[in-house]
Write a protein that holds these residues in place. Structure first.
Motif, mmCIF file in Angstrom:
data_model
loop_
_atom_site.group_PDB
_atom_site.id
_atom_site.type_symbol
_atom_site.label_atom_id
_atom_site.label_comp_id
_atom_site.label_asym_id
_atom_site.label_seq_id
_atom_site.Cartn_x
_atom_site.Cartn_y
_atom_site.Cartn_z
ATOM 1 N N LEU A 136 0.627 -1.509 -0.356
ATOM 2 C CA LEU A 136 -0.025 0.154 0.265
ATOM 3 C C LEU A 136 0.662 1.305 0.063
ATOM 4 O O LEU A 136 1.912 1.661 0.526
ATOM 5 C CB LEU A 136 -1.082 0.223 1.135
ATOM 6 C CG LEU A 136 -2.109 -0.851 1.333
ATOM 7 C CD1 LEU A 136 -2.381 -0.913 2.804
ATOM 8 C CD2 LEU A 136 -2.685 -0.956 0.209
ATOM 9 N N PRO A 140 -5.019 7.963 -1.826
ATOM 10 C CA PRO A 140 -4.937 6.854 -1.226
ATOM 11 C C PRO A 140 -5.494 6.462 -2.283
ATOM 12 O O PRO A 140 -6.547 6.472 -2.594
ATOM 13 C CB PRO A 140 -5.755 7.436 -0.151
ATOM 14 C CG PRO A 140 -6.501 8.578 -0.679
ATOM 15 C CD PRO A 140 -5.299 8.975 -1.499
ATOM 16 N N ALA A 141 -5.459 4.584 -1.735
ATOM 17 C CA ALA A 141 -6.901 3.522 -2.741
ATOM 18 C C ALA A 141 -8.502 3.524 -2.159
ATOM 19 O O ALA A 141 -8.270 3.203 -0.492
ATOM 20 C CB ALA A 141 -5.727 1.961 -2.773
ATOM 21 N N ARG A 142 -9.100 4.030 -2.504
ATOM 22 C CA ARG A 142 -10.551 3.842 -1.918
ATOM 23 C C ARG A 142 -11.257 3.057 -2.711
ATOM 24 O O ARG A 142 -12.331 2.558 -1.413
ATOM 25 C CB ARG A 142 -10.997 5.237 -2.440
ATOM 26 C CG ARG A 142 -10.712 6.575 -2.429
ATOM 27 C CD ARG A 142 -11.119 7.039 -0.848
ATOM 28 N NE ARG A 142 -10.349 8.638 -0.457
ATOM 29 C CZ ARG A 142 -10.160 8.492 0.757
ATOM 30 N NH1 ARG A 142 -10.099 8.184 1.619
ATOM 31 N NH2 ARG A 142 -9.572 9.808 0.643
ATOM 32 N N HIS A 194 -8.414 -2.621 -2.591
ATOM 33 C CA HIS A 194 -8.411 -3.085 -1.094
ATOM 34 C C HIS A 194 -7.590 -4.388 -0.504
ATOM 35 O O HIS A 194 -8.029 -5.494 -1.548
ATOM 36 C CB HIS A 194 -9.444 -2.753 -0.141
ATOM 37 C CG HIS A 194 -10.309 -3.438 -0.615
ATOM 38 N ND1 HIS A 194 -11.283 -2.953 -1.398
ATOM 39 C CD2 HIS A 194 -10.623 -4.793 0.007
ATOM 40 C CE1 HIS A 194 -12.689 -4.411 -1.451
ATOM 41 N NE2 HIS A 194 -12.383 -4.676 -0.982
ATOM 42 N N ASP A 207 -10.188 2.675 7.398
ATOM 43 C CA ASP A 207 -9.539 3.158 6.226
ATOM 44 C C ASP A 207 -8.509 3.767 7.624
ATOM 45 O O ASP A 207 -8.177 3.704 8.947
ATOM 46 C CB ASP A 207 -9.641 4.940 6.050
ATOM 47 C CG ASP A 207 -10.705 5.362 5.379
ATOM 48 O OD1 ASP A 207 -11.198 3.775 4.481
ATOM 49 O OD2 ASP A 207 -11.929 5.904 4.364
ATOM 50 N N ASP A 208 -7.348 3.530 7.176
ATOM 51 C CA ASP A 208 -5.571 3.463 7.679
ATOM 52 C C ASP A 208 -5.430 4.778 7.369
ATOM 53 O O ASP A 208 -6.237 6.063 7.068
ATOM 54 C CB ASP A 208 -4.850 2.586 6.522
ATOM 55 C CG ASP A 208 -4.205 3.470 5.836
ATOM 56 O OD1 ASP A 208 -4.949 4.636 5.087
ATOM 57 O OD2 ASP A 208 -3.414 2.912 4.997
ATOM 58 N N ASN A 210 -5.996 5.010 2.534
ATOM 59 C CA ASN A 210 -6.044 3.279 1.765
ATOM 60 C C ASN A 210 -7.751 2.941 2.772
ATOM 61 O O ASN A 210 -7.521 2.136 3.777
ATOM 62 C CB ASN A 210 -4.788 2.484 2.058
ATOM 63 C CG ASN A 210 -4.062 3.308 1.394
ATOM 64 O OD1 ASN A 210 -4.621 3.940 0.149
ATOM 65 N ND2 ASN A 210 -3.166 3.765 2.268
ATOM 66 N N ARG A 211 -7.868 2.232 1.875
ATOM 67 C CA ARG A 211 -9.423 1.317 2.248
ATOM 68 C C ARG A 211 -8.980 0.232 2.898
ATOM 69 O O ARG A 211 -7.855 -0.795 1.912
ATOM 70 C CB ARG A 211 -10.503 0.974 1.042
ATOM 71 C CG ARG A 211 -11.894 0.191 1.372
ATOM 72 C CD ARG A 211 -12.956 0.382 0.006
ATOM 73 N NE ARG A 211 -14.039 -0.507 0.981
ATOM 74 C CZ ARG A 211 -14.508 0.139 -0.605
ATOM 75 N NH1 ARG A 211 -14.569 -0.320 -1.336
ATOM 76 N NH2 ARG A 211 -15.876 -0.886 -0.195
#
Length: 131
Positions: A11, A65-67, A70, A107-108, A112-113
């Motif tokens: 990530l 971020p990766a929404r 994941h 979410d982190d 990120n999801r």
């Protein structure tokens, strides 16, 4: 040629996010940090590994971020983990039920999801994919 398994999930995180990553992935999720090889450590980031579960955080200068994309992490005692996440100030997000699992998204610290799944007792485990 045969693909065998996923070795790790990487990530992205913004520069300088190592302490926030350690608090979330190490302190809250309970994953031990593994030292990065010296030649990779210069790039920043951090690795968290526990047996076959490996999550690597790499620094990305133009971080987003990766929404949707994941990792889905299998957990035990999801209710206790949900309480720990809430106590840590992390918002939990429900989604439509997934047969055979209790699950939640969080979410982190970087947005990120992360999906957390616990198989339900007596449920048949499948390799079903979900979006």
């Amino acid at each position: 040629m045969t693909l065998v398994a996923i070795d790790h999930v990487q990530l992205a995180m913004p520069p300088g996010g190592e302490d926030a990553a350690r608090r979330f992935y190490g302190d809250v999720l309970g994953l031990p940090e593994t030292p990065k090889p010296e030649h990779l450590a210069r790039r920043g980031g951090c690795w968290f590994e526990d047996g076959g579960l490996k999550i690597h955080l790499g620094v990305e200068a133009d971080f987003r971020p990766a929404r949707k994309a994941h990792p889905g992490l299998l957990v035990s005692n999801l209710p206790a983990l949900k309480a720990k996440l809430s106590d840590g100030g992390f918002a939990l997000k429900d989604d439509e039920p997934l047969e055979g699992y209790d699950r939640i998204y969080v979410d982190d610290p970087f947005g990120n999801r992360i999906e957390l799944l616990e198989p339900l007792s007596g449920a048949r485990k499948t390799n079903e994919t979900h979006a």
